[in-house]
Design a protein around this motif. Sequence first.
Motif: not given
Length: 318
Positions: A87, A113, A136, A138-139, A173-174
């Motif tokens: 990642t 990502p 999610t 990531d990152p 993580k978003q």
Amino acid sequence: MGLTSWPVNKATTATAFTSTPSPAIVNLGSSIFLSITVSTPASGAPLKPSGTVTFVDTTTGTTISTVAINQNNGTASYTYTPPAITTRDTITATYSGDGNYTGSSNTIIVTVPSLTLDPISATPVQRGSTVTLTATLDPASNDINQPGSVDFLYGSTVITSVARGASNLVNGKQVYSTTINTGDNAFSLFVSGNPYQIQARYNRNGGNYPTLSSTSQPLSIIQQNTSTTLSINPNQTSFTYGDRIDLAAGTNPGITGSIIPFGTGSISFNDSTDGLLSGPNATKANSVPSSSFSSTRLSVGNHSLTASYSGDGVNYAP
């Protein structure tokens, strides 16, 4: 005649490390062009830096490649494809130095990502149930320009979207999450014999991250259960032959507060002894199904009376 000696030391160097694209963010499976420029303050020296540049993934300690310096312009380059499991890779480029110049190094972070859609835990679900969709990215961090929204969709049909401002940064993580009611026609999730293949899609919206898509997760939508009640008037435990009885039946959604209107269906009254008493009696669309029946013709003996709802053939089951 006297002799004096002065040492001539190696000239220092600096290593500039850039990438294309910049910032160093690529899709999984794509490559990134890494470029090194070795410079020196010894601009008047007759020889330019020579030697090699070694690229090392310091995250894993793996040497990626060693490339010779172009002595004419002090550059070296390499096209790098990050491994599938990464990642974020920290890549260090180290210039070896030569007989005239010292070595130097610099570092760049390559980000790959990914977007992941959580499994949909409750499937199949009755139409009118709520479903939580979570994706999610990531990152993620506050220092990466990632203003994108996330769409939840099947095929080309977008079910709903979550804006960047409605997401949360959790452990680097978003997380984009929303809960929908499958009975809302706006979400286009109707009863279907085949599961919907739900995906999440990250929209770039002018940020550094590329457009990303998750793998799909199945979601099956089935008819909502119903319950039918039967009442008898007069409310007593036994009758005499010839007495009049009045039956009334009503059907309710299986989900309290269901937002789905009923379609057209029917209610039938049955007797274990005398068979079908009445029906199927059509019920009105957009209202709670109900029906009534009156009789003075029940035969002598024990009777088990039931009321049955047919379902509306679309959203509600029998």
